[in-house]
Write a protein that holds these residues in place. Structure first.
Motif, PDB file in Angstrom:
ATOM      1  N   LEU A 111       0.817  -1.214   0.000  1.00  0.00           N
ATOM      2  CA  LEU A 111       0.000   0.000   0.000  1.00  0.00           C
ATOM      3  C   LEU A 111       0.850   1.263   0.000  1.00  0.00           C
ATOM      4  O   LEU A 111       0.470   2.269  -0.578  1.00  0.00           O
ATOM      5  N   GLY A 112       2.005   1.204   0.671  1.00  0.00           N
ATOM      6  CA  GLY A 112       2.885   2.368   0.743  1.00  0.00           C
ATOM      7  C   GLY A 112       3.429   2.758  -0.611  1.00  0.00           C
ATOM      8  O   GLY A 112       3.644   3.939  -0.875  1.00  0.00           O
ATOM      9  N   GLY A 113       3.654   1.774  -1.459  1.00  0.00           N
ATOM     10  CA  GLY A 113       4.137   2.052  -2.806  1.00  0.00           C
ATOM     11  C   GLY A 113       5.487   2.740  -2.803  1.00  0.00           C
ATOM     12  O   GLY A 113       6.434   2.272  -2.183  1.00  0.00           O
ATOM     13  N   ARG A 114       5.586   3.901  -3.459  1.00  0.00           N
ATOM     14  CA  ARG A 114       6.858   4.599  -3.555  1.00  0.00           C
ATOM     15  C   ARG A 114       7.214   5.352  -2.285  1.00  0.00           C
ATOM     16  O   ARG A 114       8.298   5.920  -2.173  1.00  0.00           O
ATOM     17  N   ARG A 115       6.300   5.366  -1.314  1.00  0.00           N
ATOM     18  CA  ARG A 115       6.596   6.004  -0.027  1.00  0.00           C
ATOM     19  C   ARG A 115       7.426   5.091   0.877  1.00  0.00           C
ATOM     20  O   ARG A 115       7.870   5.517   1.926  1.00  0.00           O
ATOM     21  N   VAL A 116       7.617   3.840   0.462  1.00  0.00           N
ATOM     22  CA  VAL A 116       8.438   2.898   1.222  1.00  0.00           C
ATOM     23  C   VAL A 116       9.824   2.851   0.578  1.00  0.00           C
ATOM     24  O   VAL A 116       9.951   2.614  -0.622  1.00  0.00           O
ATOM     25  N   THR A 117      10.865   3.068   1.400  1.00  0.00           N
ATOM     26  CA  THR A 117      12.237   3.056   0.888  1.00  0.00           C
ATOM     27  C   THR A 117      12.722   1.622   0.709  1.00  0.00           C
ATOM     28  O   THR A 117      12.058   0.669   1.114  1.00  0.00           O
ATOM     29  N   ASN A 118      13.910   1.482   0.131  1.00  0.00           N
ATOM     30  CA  ASN A 118      14.502   0.149  -0.062  1.00  0.00           C
ATOM     31  C   ASN A 118      14.850  -0.503   1.270  1.00  0.00           C
ATOM     32  O   ASN A 118      14.951  -1.723   1.353  1.00  0.00           O
ATOM     33  N   ASP A 119      15.034   0.290   2.300  1.00  0.00           N
ATOM     34  CA  ASP A 119      15.350  -0.228   3.631  1.00  0.00           C
ATOM     35  C   ASP A 119      14.105  -0.651   4.395  1.00  0.00           C
ATOM     36  O   ASP A 119      14.204  -1.062   5.552  1.00  0.00           O
ATOM     37  N   GLY A 120      12.923  -0.534   3.795  1.00  0.00           N
ATOM     38  CA  GLY A 120      11.684  -0.924   4.451  1.00  0.00           C
ATOM     39  C   GLY A 120      11.172   0.125   5.410  1.00  0.00           C
ATOM     40  O   GLY A 120      10.563  -0.196   6.425  1.00  0.00           O
ATOM     41  N   GLU A 121      11.384   1.398   5.076  1.00  0.00           N
ATOM     42  CA  GLU A 121      10.951   2.490   5.935  1.00  0.00           C
ATOM     43  C   GLU A 121       9.856   3.276   5.222  1.00  0.00           C
ATOM     44  O   GLU A 121      10.024   3.677   4.063  1.00  0.00           O
ATOM     45  N   LEU A 122       8.746   3.481   5.892  1.00  0.00           N
ATOM     46  CA  LEU A 122       7.625   4.245   5.349  1.00  0.00           C
ATOM     47  C   LEU A 122       7.864   5.719   5.635  1.00  0.00           C
ATOM     48  O   LEU A 122       8.092   6.111   6.785  1.00  0.00           O
TER      49      LEU A 122
END
Length: 143
Positions: free
Chosen positions: A60-71
């Motif tokens: 659901l976060g889509g592009r708001r989630v970084t590669n490190d798994g941070e929203l």
């Protein structure tokens, strides 16, 4: 503690807020005060949210989630820092509560009944007869 559902809550120390200068409306105030809020939440390092909810939250976060798994939620809708903080927290709660809802079960395909198949075929033959009646008399004679 941020309560999302009766079973899911997130400790305050897992939500990290930073404030930056916002663009847009605000007059001279926009150049002086850091009103925009950047809310960060580590999905990977969280221990209070179930695994399946974490997976749905990442999707659901889509592009708001970084590669490190941070929203990362960035809010600069309002002119005051406090209003932007509330808006960011509301967005976070809304996103996690939406991820907490289980997906609907897959649709089970059913066969059409014998009667409905028969009615469809009868209707097709009637329609074919109507269309055959529209042909000019001599179109089907090739001899």
């Amino acid at each position: 503690m941020v309560f999302i559902t009766p079973k899911i809550s997130v400790p305050d120390d897992e939500l990290h807020e930073s404030f930056v200068r916002a663009s847009g409306a605000g007059g001279q105030n926009v150049n002086k005060v850091s009103t925009a809020v950047e809310l960060r939440f580590s999905i990977v390092n969280n221990w209070t949210i179930p695994y399946d909810v974490k997976e749905r939250l990442t999707k659901l976060g889509g592009r708001r989630v970084t590669n490190d798994g941070e929203l990362v939620l960035f809010v600069q809708v309002h002119r005051t820092q406090e209003m932007n903080r509330k808006a960011a927290l509301e967005r976070f709660v809304e996103l996690v509560s939406k991820a907490a809802e289980p997906p609907p079960p897959p649709r089970i395909r059913t066969k059409p009944t014998r009667g409905s198949v028969q009615r469809r075929l009868v209707g097709k033959s009637i329609r074919a007869g109507i269309k055959a009646g529209r042909a000019k008399p001599g179109d089907d004679d090739d001899t």
